[in-house]
Scaffold this active site. Structure first.
Site, short mmCIF file in Angstrom:
data_model
loop_
_atom_site.label_atom_id
_atom_site.label_comp_id
_atom_site.label_asym_id
_atom_site.label_seq_id
_atom_site.Cartn_x
_atom_site.Cartn_y
_atom_site.Cartn_z
N ASP A 97 0.87 -1.17 0.00
CA ASP A 97 0.00 0.00 0.00
C ASP A 97 0.91 1.23 0.00
O ASP A 97 2.14 1.11 -0.16
CB ASP A 97 -0.99 -0.03 1.17
N CYS A 154 3.24 -2.97 3.98
CA CYS A 154 2.41 -1.80 4.27
C CYS A 154 3.19 -0.97 5.28
O CYS A 154 4.41 -1.13 5.40
CB CYS A 154 1.01 -2.19 4.77
N THR A 177 3.14 -0.92 8.64
CA THR A 177 3.66 -1.74 9.74
C THR A 177 3.89 -3.19 9.33
O THR A 177 4.57 -3.93 10.04
CB THR A 177 2.62 -1.77 10.88
N HIS A 214 10.01 -23.57 10.10
CA HIS A 214 8.94 -24.15 10.90
C HIS A 214 7.55 -23.99 10.30
O HIS A 214 6.70 -24.87 10.44
CB HIS A 214 8.93 -23.50 12.30
N HIS A 263 6.87 -30.39 11.75
CA HIS A 263 6.26 -29.10 11.35
C HIS A 263 5.18 -29.30 10.28
O HIS A 263 4.25 -28.51 10.21
CB HIS A 263 7.34 -28.14 10.86
C1 RB5 Z 1 -1.73 3.02 6.34
O1 RB5 Z 1 -1.65 4.30 6.92
C2 RB5 Z 1 -1.38 1.95 7.37
O2 RB5 Z 1 -2.44 1.75 8.23
C3 RB5 Z 1 -1.02 0.66 6.66
O3 RB5 Z 1 0.05 0.89 5.81
C4 RB5 Z 1 -0.56 -0.51 7.53
O4 RB5 Z 1 0.39 -0.13 8.44
C5 RB5 Z 1 -1.63 -1.31 8.12
O5 RB5 Z 1 -1.43 -2.24 8.87
#
Ligand code: RB5
Length: 343
Positions: free
Chosen positions: A8, A65, A67, A98, A133
């Site tokens: 994203d 993304c 995080t 695993h 596993h």
């Molecule tokens: C977008 O701002 C953010 O929420 C997305 O990139 C991600 O971190 C979601 O888990």
């Protein structure tokens, strides 16, 4: 290895670095977007990447993304997917050994690209240990009857249409003002046989998505009607005049023209229907096996897109190149011409 990647806006920059690095290492990369830092929804990209794995078009996937958390949640909801969120080398190695993870997720706002590329390297080069596993990962899959086939929302269809048009424009090097023919079966998008279940809602979503990317690349769109209208096309009057096309007298309707032609007729400025394009389309997008080849300029060249479906419809694309004419002495590039002039 065939690797599908997606991100994203929060992961876009890191995804770009990963793509370059994978290509340099000789992997076959399918990049499902996004293609800029414009705000988008991460589940849409997780679905595209995981579907490539489910359909055996990719061996592994990488999702980024902000995080990495949203991507890993979304990916792990898809059948057959084991997505691992890793921000250290130990986890990257352990999850391959695993969990036999087939998707790696990272956060573009969490780690730098140096560590991220090492994690990718470790993850791709670590084998699954098998043994005990295997028994454990078998317990991760829900029973077959719990996995209902996913339906696509209008937002997802719109986004997929935008991505397809961006990819077509970029890979075909389309110049502003190029004519692009669109064939689209909304029935096929919904998973039904062409002509059997047209949907105005789907047409509106796909039209909006295509339009967005076409406007960004300044492309002119022509929408093919179904065979009941002899595959005539909906265009703007200005397009008809610019390309000297022949107007025909008909107003497309959902069952005589199709939902997409109907939508285009209501949306395009001063819409008209023309008999054909005199083979002047520089490229085309065929969503749902609608057969658009007859409108393309000679010589049509198939284009392999990373996105192979829109909703549940197959997608094919093509662009055209001028014919290579001449005999033994003909040259086909400026460089060859300069070389020839030297003699
Ligand atoms: C977008 O701002 C953010 O929420 C997305 O990139 C991600 O971190 C979601 O888990």
């Amino acid at each position: 290895m065939r690797i599908a990647i997606g991100a994203d806006h929060g992961g876009y920059h890191l995804k770009e670095e990963i793509r370059q690095s994978l290509e340099k290492s000789g992997h076959t990369v399918q990049d499902f977007g996004c293609y800029s830092t414009e705000s988008v929804d991460y589940p849409d990209y997780a679905i595209l990447v995981t579907r490539a794995i489910q359909q055996n078009e990719a061996d592994k996937g990488i999702l980024v993304c902000g995080t990495g958390i949203g991507m890993s949640i979304a990916a792990n909801k898809q059948s057959g997917i084991r997505a691992a969120l890793c921000h250290d080398l130990f986890s990257a190695q352990a999850t391959r050994e695993h969990n036999d993870s087939n998707v790696l997720c990272m956060g573009g706002r969490v780690i730098g690209s140096g560590l991220a590329l090492s994690i990718v390297d470790t993850w791709l080069n670590t084998e699954f240990s098998g043994g005990r596993h295997l028994r454990r990962i078998a317990k991760l899959e829900p029973a077959a009857d719990e996995t209902a086939e996913a339906e696509f929302s209008s937002e997802q269809l719109q986004l997929q249409a935008t991505d397809l048009m961006h990819e077509l424009a970029e890979k075909s090097n389309l110049e502003p003002g190029s004519l692009v023919v669109i064939g689209c079966s909304t029935s096929e998008i919904g998973g039904h046989r062409i002509g059997s279940a047209s949907s105005a809602e789907t047409a509106a979503a796909v039209y909006a998505g295509l339009r967005k990317a076409a406007d960004a690349h300044q492309l002119i769109l022509a929408f093919q009607c179904c065979e009941h209208l002899n595959r005539s096309l909906v265009v703007e009057r200005s397009t008809m005049e610019r390309y000297d096309l022949e107007q025909v007298s008909v107003v497309p309707a959902p069952h005589a023209g199709g939902a997409m032609a109907t939508q285009a007729f209501s949306q395009l400025a001063d819409a008209v229907v023309v008999n054909d394009l005199h083979h002047k389309a520089r490229a085309g997008l065929d969503i749902g096996d609608t057969m658009i080849g007859m409108h393309l300029a000679w010589v049509a060249v198939p284009l392999r897109l990373a996105h192979k479906t829109l909703g549940k419809a197959n997608v094919h694309a093509a662009f055209s190149r001028p014919r290579l004419v001449g005999g033994k002495r003909a040259v086909y590039s400026q460089e060859q011409a300069q070389e020839a002039n030297r003699i």
